[in-house]
Design an enzyme around this catalytic site. Structure first.
Site, PDB file in Angstrom:
ATOM      1  N   GLY A  15     -10.662   0.382   8.560  1.00  0.00           N
ATOM      2  CA  GLY A  15     -10.210   0.554   7.186  1.00  0.00           C
ATOM      3  C   GLY A  15      -8.816   1.166   7.153  1.00  0.00           C
ATOM      4  N   PHE A  16      -8.473   1.773   6.010  1.00  0.00           N
ATOM      5  CA  PHE A  16      -7.131   2.336   5.841  1.00  0.00           C
ATOM      6  C   PHE A  16      -6.819   3.400   6.895  1.00  0.00           C
ATOM      7  CE2 PHE A  16      -8.091   0.824   1.498  1.00  0.00           C
ATOM      8  CZ  PHE A  16      -6.971   0.029   1.298  1.00  0.00           C
ATOM      9  N   GLY A  17      -7.753   4.309   7.127  1.00  0.00           N
ATOM     10  CA  GLY A  17      -7.507   5.391   8.077  1.00  0.00           C
ATOM     11  C   GLY A  17      -7.407   4.899   9.504  1.00  0.00           C
ATOM     12  N   GLU A 171     -13.352  -0.065 -13.691  1.00  0.00           N
ATOM     13  CA  GLU A 171     -12.657  -1.324 -13.412  1.00  0.00           C
ATOM     14  C   GLU A 171     -13.612  -2.507 -13.472  1.00  0.00           C
ATOM     15  OE1 GLU A 171      -9.114   0.564 -10.583  1.00  0.00           O
ATOM     16  OE2 GLU A 171     -10.957  -0.218  -9.684  1.00  0.00           O
ATOM     17  N   ASP A 300     -13.195   8.908   3.925  1.00  0.00           N
ATOM     18  CA  ASP A 300     -14.442   9.193   3.207  1.00  0.00           C
ATOM     19  C   ASP A 300     -15.431   9.983   4.050  1.00  0.00           C
ATOM     20  OD1 ASP A 300     -13.330   7.671   1.254  1.00  0.00           O
ATOM     21  OD2 ASP A 300     -14.768   6.032   1.342  1.00  0.00           O
TER      22      ASP A 300
END
Length: 415
Positions: A15-17, A171, A300
């Site tokens: 993921g992003f990390g 959203e 997270d």
């Protein structure tokens, strides 16, 4: 010990990390192995747009190997890490392999929490993966097809329910309202899709609890103008195949989306270090664990408390900054405390509307929406996906159409 042998860094999670850490470690003196259950990096902030038929999966997913292909010291393995042995510096995977490490970076994200009601999951799917997005989209589109076949009255029988008033829930609710009341209006002959009811349920006194009350109320106003019924102080007490119960109140529906809570990945408990009440690892100021200083946890999965006493939220910018911090720590071989630079937060509420906050600055409406769109496109990891998302958005906004309104079968209907 062979001093000529490179030290190994294992990263769990693409993921992003995880990707941010890998890029900093790219072409460094370390051997890097990056594990993920899938072979792609997913841009989760736009996952709701795949579920709501605006974007295709390929618009927000990029092969991890493509992302790190320029770094010859990085190996990507599609496998699940099942166990961590911190005392012996090794992990075990679902494929039955054991890998030694010198440093371990855990960027495993989070999963849905149904607050001790796991039986609700089969009736109210969450939104974390592409499979989740496709299942939600199939269910959403199928319910309108079924209404057309049976000549239902949408005002009486078509209820769409989102549980949870955080950014994802808001959203998603806005997107559902746009689908029902704009996109599908001219697609059917027997039903009027605009008469479908969209509900957003929130247990707290306001939606978007992390925002100031005034901004949250603006977001609620935007949702209500779209036709969303926002129910505050509404704690779900039961979910079944055809209903949501809020105390004595019952909403009949077969289309429920869960956006109400997260819990940490169960793998974190295998470390044997301190966890918080939702299973996240309580980390040191340098993002290492309390028990093993060569194991780092980010995103997270981490319980990180700032010098002001706040716990950092599970946002993409947090994970990215933490990933880069650990990468630099290892490359420079120098430990420093992590400090988060808050670039602000934002939430989209339907077409042309959003809210945003950065320090004392607050904005809402079209300017905030334009900022959200720009930031999302800039954060996309691949140039091709930036172009694809921009093109799909332009098409959707100009022609009020969602280009991927397709129901993908998950089984062979010919049998």
């Amino acid at each position: 010990m062979d001093k000529t042998k490179k030290q190994r860094v294992i990263i769990v999670g693409g993921g992003f990390g995880g990707i941010s850490a890998a890029k900093v470690l790219g072409n460094s003196e370390y051997e890097v192995i990056l594990f993920d259950r899938t072979n792609y990096h997913l841009f989760q902030p736009l996952l709701y747009q795949v579920a709501s038929a605006v974007l295709a999966a390929s618009d927000i997913a990029v092969p991890i190997r493509e992302v790190v292909s320029q770094y010859k010291n990085i190996t990507v393995l599609m496998d699940r890490v099942d166990n961590i042995d911190g005392h012996n510096n090794q992990i075990n995977t679902a494929a039955g392999n054991t890998y030694k490490y010198d440093y371990l970076i855990l960027a495993v994200g989070a999963k849905h929490s149904y607050f001790a009601n796991p039986e609700w999951e089969k009736f109210a799917p969450g939104l974390k993966t592409l499979d989740d997005a496709y299942n939600i989209r199939n269910s959403l589109l199928h319910i309108f097809e079924e209404a057309e076949n049976k000549h239902m009255d949408p005002s009486e029988e078509l209820n769409l329910v989102v549980v949870g008033g955080g950014p994802t829930g808001v959203e998603m609710a806005g997107a559902l309202a746009e689908i029902a009341k704009e996109t599908l209006v001219n697609d059917f002959r027997r039903i009027d899709s605009s008469k479908a009811h969209v509900y957003l349920l929130e247990g707290a006194p306001q939606i978007l609890g992390m925002y100031p009350e005034a901004l949250a109320k603006k977001a609620q106003g935007y949702l209500e103008k779209l036709g969303v019924t926002v129910l505050l102080n509404s704690i779900v007490t039961n979910i079944t195949e055809d209903r949501v119960e809020i105390g004595d109140t019952v909403i009949k529906t077969q289309n429920i989306i869960w956006a109400a809570g997260n819990k940490a990945c169960s793998l974190l408990a295998k470390i044997g270090t301190e966890l918080d009440k939702v299973g996240r690892v309580v980390v040191n100021p340098d993002l290492s664990t309390k028990k093993f200083d060569n194991i780092f946890v980010i995103g997270d999965a981490a319980h990180f408390r700032t010098d002001k006493g706040n716990i950092l939220p599970g946002l993409a910018p947090v994970a990215m900054q933490q990933g880069r911090h650990i990468g630099r720590t290892l490359v420079k071989n120098k430990r420093k405390n992590f400090f988060y630079f808050d670039k602000g937060s934002m939430a989209t509420v339907g077409k042309y509307k959003a809210i945003m906050k950065k320090g004392p600055f607050e904005a809402s409406g079209f300017f905030a929406w334009l900022s959200c769109a720009f930031v999302h496109i800039m954060f996309l990891i691949d140039f091709r996906t930036k172009i694809a998302v921009f093109t799909h958005w332009a098409y959707s906004l100009l022609f009020l159409k969602r280009g991927v309104r397709l129901i993908f079968k998950t089984h062979d209907d010919s049998k």
